[in-house]
Design a protein around this motif. Structure first.
Motif, short mmCIF file in Angstrom:
data_model
loop_
_atom_site.label_atom_id
_atom_site.label_comp_id
_atom_site.label_asym_id
_atom_site.label_seq_id
_atom_site.Cartn_x
_atom_site.Cartn_y
_atom_site.Cartn_z
N LEU A 176 0.86 -1.18 0.00
CA LEU A 176 0.00 0.00 0.00
C LEU A 176 0.89 1.23 0.00
O LEU A 176 1.83 1.32 0.80
N SER A 177 0.60 2.17 -0.89
CA SER A 177 1.39 3.40 -0.97
C SER A 177 0.44 4.59 -0.80
O SER A 177 -0.50 4.75 -1.58
N THR A 178 0.70 5.39 0.22
CA THR A 178 -0.18 6.53 0.55
C THR A 178 0.59 7.83 0.45
O THR A 178 1.67 7.97 1.04
N LYS A 179 0.05 8.79 -0.29
CA LYS A 179 0.68 10.10 -0.38
C LYS A 179 0.50 10.85 0.94
O LYS A 179 -0.53 10.72 1.61
N VAL A 180 1.52 11.64 1.30
CA VAL A 180 1.48 12.43 2.53
C VAL A 180 1.60 13.91 2.17
O VAL A 180 2.41 14.29 1.32
N ASP A 181 0.78 14.74 2.81
CA ASP A 181 0.78 16.18 2.54
C ASP A 181 1.94 16.83 3.29
O ASP A 181 1.80 17.30 4.41
N CYS A 182 3.11 16.85 2.65
CA CYS A 182 4.32 17.40 3.28
C CYS A 182 4.30 18.93 3.25
O CYS A 182 3.63 19.53 2.41
N PRO A 183 5.06 19.57 4.16
CA PRO A 183 5.14 21.04 4.19
C PRO A 183 5.64 21.60 2.86
O PRO A 183 6.48 20.98 2.19
N ALA A 184 5.15 22.78 2.51
CA ALA A 184 5.52 23.40 1.23
C ALA A 184 7.02 23.65 1.15
O ALA A 184 7.63 23.48 0.09
N GLU A 185 7.64 24.06 2.27
CA GLU A 185 9.06 24.39 2.23
C GLU A 185 9.91 23.17 1.88
O GLU A 185 10.95 23.29 1.23
N LYS A 186 9.48 21.97 2.30
CA LYS A 186 10.23 20.76 1.96
C LYS A 186 10.19 20.51 0.46
O LYS A 186 11.21 20.22 -0.16
N ARG A 187 9.01 20.68 -0.14
CA ARG A 187 8.87 20.43 -1.57
C ARG A 187 9.69 21.44 -2.37
O ARG A 187 10.34 21.09 -3.36
N VAL A 188 9.68 22.72 -1.93
CA VAL A 188 10.43 23.75 -2.65
C VAL A 188 11.92 23.48 -2.60
O VAL A 188 12.62 23.50 -3.61
N VAL A 189 12.42 23.22 -1.39
CA VAL A 189 13.86 23.00 -1.22
C VAL A 189 14.32 21.78 -2.02
O VAL A 189 15.34 21.83 -2.71
N GLU A 190 13.58 20.68 -1.95
CA GLU A 190 14.01 19.47 -2.64
C GLU A 190 13.94 19.64 -4.16
O GLU A 190 14.76 19.09 -4.89
N GLN A 191 12.98 20.44 -4.63
CA GLN A 191 12.92 20.70 -6.06
C GLN A 191 14.13 21.51 -6.50
O GLN A 191 14.74 21.25 -7.54
N VAL A 192 14.50 22.51 -5.68
CA VAL A 192 15.66 23.33 -6.01
C VAL A 192 16.93 22.50 -5.99
O VAL A 192 17.78 22.60 -6.88
N VAL A 193 17.07 21.65 -4.97
CA VAL A 193 18.28 20.84 -4.84
C VAL A 193 18.46 19.92 -6.04
O VAL A 193 19.56 19.73 -6.55
#
Length: 241
Positions: A176-193
């Motif tokens: 089973l794979s469930t998406k998690v609503d992570c903080p926006a800052e985590k998504r932004v930083v990881e996209q930049v990295v």
């Protein structure tokens, strides 16, 4: 002279090499034409798992994005599709689940450390006492977890790409794979990295830190502005301005 005929001793119907009254002369529970000790007279366990997000109208966990405070109930099912009874131990590795959630109802199970991982620190294995399951019989166990008050913004692991990846993956027969609503800052930083040029790791870390600081600043500033607007509206309605 008289002759006597001694009848041959009765043989075991499922194994002629044994006498009928031999204690080992037992049929297979799932097929009475087989000997109990025949290698094909064995248990065959089929494992399946399902999950429902109780907070979101009991939707299947794979169809919704889990948010902070959400409660999820997992059900483990085992069916013996073999020919013999055998003991089975329900055991579920919650290592990935516990990155974003905590167990609030173990359903009679016990959470313990993973003995197969020498570096294991946290208790991640949820298990129940062994139980005998007969041919054709099914058994179920269930437990409930609750997502943390604040979803961790920790970056995805470099040595383990599934660690803190904004997903909860759990396997018991099926995955089973469930998406998690992570903080926006985590998504932004990881996209930049991921888009950074291949320079040294120190430069990337410094740059990512700067980006995170900027994101956090504007996030905090937006909350402050919202508070100021509410105060102005309250004073205006009160006639003080």
């Amino acid at each position: 002279a008289k002759t006597f005929v001694i009848a041959a001793p009765a043989r075991c119907p499922v194994n002629p090499t044994l006498l009928k009254d031999d204690a080992r002369c037992q049929p297979c529970p799932g097929n009475n034409t087989l000997w109990l000790e025949d290698k094909t007279c064995a248990a065959k366990f089929v494992q399946t798992k399902s999950g429902h997000n109780l907070t979101q109208n009991s939707a299947e966990t794979t169809t919704v994005t889990a948010k902070a405070h959400d409660r999820i109930t997992y059900k483990l099912s085992v069916t013996n599709k073999g020919l013999n009874a055998e003991k089975f131990t329900f055991s579920d590795n919650l290592g990935d689940v516990l990155q974003y959630a905590t167990v609030v109802d173990a359903g009679g199970g016990t959470l313990a450390k993973d003995t197969n991982q020498s570096a294991s620190i946290d208790a991640t294995i949820l298990s129940w006492p062994a139980v005998e399951i007969k041919p054709g019989e099914s058994q179920e166990r269930q437990f409930t977890v609750q997502l943390k008050d604040q979803i961790p913004s920790m970056g995805t692991g470099t040595s383990n790409a599934t660690s803190y990846d904004c997903r909860i993956d759990n396997t018991f027969g099926n995955t089973l794979s469930t998406k998690v609503d992570c903080p926006a800052e985590k998504r932004v930083v990881e996209q930049v990295v991921t888009e950074l040029p291949h320079t040294g790791s120190s430069e990337n870390i410094i740059f990512a830190g700067i980006v995170l600081a900027v994101v956090v600043f504007f996030y905090a500033r937006s909350r402050q502005l919202s508070t100021e607007i509410r105060l102005v509206r309250r004073n205006f309605n009160a006639g003080t301005i």
